[in-house]
Design an enzyme around this catalytic site. Sequence first.
Site, PDB file in Angstrom:
ATOM      1  N   GLN A 172       2.117  -6.202  -3.110  1.00  0.00           N
ATOM      2  CA  GLN A 172       2.428  -6.224  -1.678  1.00  0.00           C
ATOM      3  C   GLN A 172       3.685  -5.364  -1.440  1.00  0.00           C
ATOM      4  O   GLN A 172       3.871  -4.401  -2.143  1.00  0.00           O
ATOM      5  CB  GLN A 172       2.605  -7.651  -1.154  1.00  0.00           C
ATOM      6  CG  GLN A 172       1.298  -8.440  -1.042  1.00  0.00           C
ATOM      7  CD  GLN A 172       0.803  -9.015  -2.370  1.00  0.00           C
ATOM      8  OE1 GLN A 172       1.558  -9.648  -3.083  1.00  0.00           O
ATOM      9  NE2 GLN A 172      -0.440  -8.789  -2.695  1.00  0.00           N
ATOM     10  N   ASP A 193       0.809  -1.224   0.000  1.00  0.00           N
ATOM     11  CA  ASP A 193       0.000   0.000   0.000  1.00  0.00           C
ATOM     12  C   ASP A 193       0.844   1.277   0.000  1.00  0.00           C
ATOM     13  O   ASP A 193       0.449   2.289   0.573  1.00  0.00           O
ATOM     14  CB  ASP A 193      -0.980   0.014   1.196  1.00  0.00           C
ATOM     15  CG  ASP A 193      -1.791  -1.263   1.265  1.00  0.00           C
ATOM     16  OD1 ASP A 193      -2.312  -1.668   0.210  1.00  0.00           O
ATOM     17  OD2 ASP A 193      -1.882  -1.866   2.354  1.00  0.00           O
ATOM     18  N   LYS A 202       2.043   2.076  -5.178  1.00  0.00           N
ATOM     19  CA  LYS A 202       2.705   1.548  -6.387  1.00  0.00           C
ATOM     20  C   LYS A 202       1.841   1.761  -7.626  1.00  0.00           C
ATOM     21  O   LYS A 202       2.361   2.047  -8.695  1.00  0.00           O
ATOM     22  CB  LYS A 202       2.988   0.047  -6.222  1.00  0.00           C
ATOM     23  CG  LYS A 202       4.017  -0.264  -5.155  1.00  0.00           C
ATOM     24  CD  LYS A 202       4.257  -1.757  -5.025  1.00  0.00           C
ATOM     25  CE  LYS A 202       3.093  -2.515  -4.418  1.00  0.00           C
ATOM     26  NZ  LYS A 202       2.785  -2.213  -3.019  1.00  0.00           N
ATOM     27  N   GLY A 213      -4.134  -4.496  -4.144  1.00  0.00           N
ATOM     28  CA  GLY A 213      -5.118  -3.461  -4.475  1.00  0.00           C
ATOM     29  C   GLY A 213      -4.348  -2.235  -4.924  1.00  0.00           C
ATOM     30  O   GLY A 213      -3.820  -1.502  -4.109  1.00  0.00           O
ATOM     31  N   HIS A 214      -4.227  -2.069  -6.234  1.00  0.00           N
ATOM     32  CA  HIS A 214      -3.444  -0.946  -6.761  1.00  0.00           C
ATOM     33  C   HIS A 214      -4.396   0.146  -7.222  1.00  0.00           C
ATOM     34  O   HIS A 214      -5.147  -0.026  -8.176  1.00  0.00           O
ATOM     35  CB  HIS A 214      -2.528  -1.426  -7.888  1.00  0.00           C
ATOM     36  CG  HIS A 214      -1.465  -2.372  -7.402  1.00  0.00           C
ATOM     37  ND1 HIS A 214      -0.611  -3.040  -8.223  1.00  0.00           N
ATOM     38  CD2 HIS A 214      -1.125  -2.741  -6.139  1.00  0.00           C
ATOM     39  CE1 HIS A 214       0.214  -3.781  -7.494  1.00  0.00           C
ATOM     40  NE2 HIS A 214      -0.089  -3.621  -6.232  1.00  0.00           N
TER      41      HIS A 214
HETATM   42  P1  IMP Z   1      -2.539 -12.903   1.944  1.00  0.00           P
HETATM   43  O1  IMP Z   1      -1.626 -12.325   0.925  1.00  0.00           O
HETATM   44  O2  IMP Z   1      -3.986 -12.729   1.624  1.00  0.00           O
HETATM   45  O3  IMP Z   1      -2.186 -14.335   2.278  1.00  0.00           O
HETATM   46  O4  IMP Z   1      -2.332 -12.100   3.341  1.00  0.00           O
HETATM   47  C1  IMP Z   1      -1.119 -12.161   4.070  1.00  0.00           C
HETATM   48  C2  IMP Z   1      -0.784 -10.797   4.681  1.00  0.00           C
HETATM   49  O5  IMP Z   1      -0.397  -9.900   3.642  1.00  0.00           O
HETATM   50  C3  IMP Z   1      -1.950 -10.128   5.417  1.00  0.00           C
HETATM   51  O6  IMP Z   1      -1.441  -9.395   6.517  1.00  0.00           O
HETATM   52  C4  IMP Z   1      -2.523  -9.178   4.373  1.00  0.00           C
HETATM   53  O7  IMP Z   1      -3.196  -8.095   4.950  1.00  0.00           O
HETATM   54  C5  IMP Z   1      -1.230  -8.727   3.682  1.00  0.00           C
HETATM   55  N1  IMP Z   1      -1.439  -8.291   2.302  1.00  0.00           N
HETATM   56  C6  IMP Z   1      -1.666  -9.065   1.211  1.00  0.00           C
HETATM   57  N2  IMP Z   1      -1.779  -8.310   0.122  1.00  0.00           N
HETATM   58  C7  IMP Z   1      -1.601  -7.043   0.502  1.00  0.00           C
HETATM   59  C8  IMP Z   1      -1.578  -5.789  -0.205  1.00  0.00           C
HETATM   60  O8  IMP Z   1      -1.727  -5.713  -1.422  1.00  0.00           O
HETATM   61  N3  IMP Z   1      -1.364  -4.681   0.570  1.00  0.00           N
HETATM   62  C9  IMP Z   1      -1.160  -4.756   1.900  1.00  0.00           C
HETATM   63  N4  IMP Z   1      -1.173  -5.895   2.597  1.00  0.00           N
HETATM   64  C10 IMP Z   1      -1.385  -7.025   1.904  1.00  0.00           C
END
Ligand code: IMP
Length: 440
Positions: free
Chosen positions: A224, A13, A16, A40-41
């Site tokens: 991420q 977040d 990007k 979520g971009h």
């Molecule tokens: P997962 O990727 O759904 O398995 O989640 C694992 C961890 O990564 C959690 O703490 C999510 O909130 C975090 N996470 C996954 N994708 C994002 C992103 O795009 N932005 C911020 N945090 C993320």
Amino acid sequence: MSNLLVIGTQWGDEGKGKIVDFLAPAFEIIARYQGGHNAGHTVYLAGKKIVLHLIPSGILHPDKICVIGNGLVVSPQAFFKEINDLKALGVEVNEKRLVVSRAAQVIMPYHSLVEKINEALRGQKMIGTTCRGIGPCYEDKAARWGIRVADLLEPEILKEKIEDNLAAKNKIFEAFGYAPLKAEPIFEEYRELGEKLAPFVRDVSVFLHEQIKAGKSILFEGAQGALLDIDHGTYPYVTSSNSTAGGVCTGLGLSPKQVHSVLGIAKAYTTRVGSGPFPTELKDETGALIARKGDEFGATTGRPRRCGWFDAVAVRYACRVNGVDLMALTKPDVLEGLKEIKACFAYRYKGSRLTEFPAEPWILEKIEPEYRTFPVWSKSIHRLRNLEELPLGFLDYLHWLEDTLEIKVALISTGVDREDIICLKEEMQKILGERASWLF
Ligand code: IMP
């Protein structure tokens, strides 16, 4: 030829999407190499908010080709929903400008159920995942149970793989009191999705090598952030893929020699969604104010993001792991209106000073951040577009960041719109050569 990696240096977040959208004109191809629709971009186009989850942010530029690499986990339903949402906004998406790897893993309906069971089993120690089936899909990839995009195109193979998976997984579902899943309806649904997906499917490694040979340049879009990387992040509170630079090669079938430079993205403060250590977290009114001003709610799940001060120890670590050449700083204008601004430059742990980031949660939970305090600059920088207009107070803060990170900031985002950005042309020229002029 100058291929550039855009990578988040915090817990995701960082903004990007906006930076990729700004840089896209200098490239022919925008490629994602890991993650899935957990990302979520967010991009604002003519005042309209657009959130991309799976499709690279470059899709908003009509002449660009976007690539979904083998390192991703793909939900076909999310893929087509995103295409439809984009079409509703007037963005043309077709197989000529969107390519999906044959070797990408497919998120199946049982993955979200496995995730639900896993998170419930962890209880208080839950990861706080996005519940999109991302982790269990990567688990299946590593366990060699995975179904790949190419399998969707071969009905007999698909059927057998679904049956094999369910034979194993239904035992778990029943043990946890869930009804077993039936293979036939899942097979029918995914066979149809496979037929729809077929025109987009290619050998991405071959495609990218051909494009590179033809003199085209690639912008690699990380999802991420570095601190959520499965190896280099704050394990186990991480995502399940390699979001760091190494993921580009394994996730697209390219050589390290094809990543020519790296742009690190950092927000002027820190946020985190989900569980896990966060040394500079503000659990007070200041944190709440940053969250409100910065609109810090998860772009995928809508969950409120935890907010805290900028952490230079963590960002420096991310810069080292990824070989960051230049930085982009986002949302510094959000800090206006606070009484003062703080940035962490070192940690204290058991009486000694740590200047290197310890990724272990049990250390991070106990460290004391050491802060440098800055006054808030006198004039607002919100929506400024020229370096010359920046107030001295902001420049003091910016130069401190650059000195502490030992990396120059080449882009400063000052608002949500595409045009709300200050670009240091000479710095961008160093990594993009003459292509930098395509941005101005
Ligand atoms: P997962 O990727 O759904 O398995 O989640 C694992 C961890 O990564 C959690 O703490 C999510 O909130 C975090 N996470 C996954 N994708 C994002 C992103 O795009 N932005 C911020 N945090 C993320």
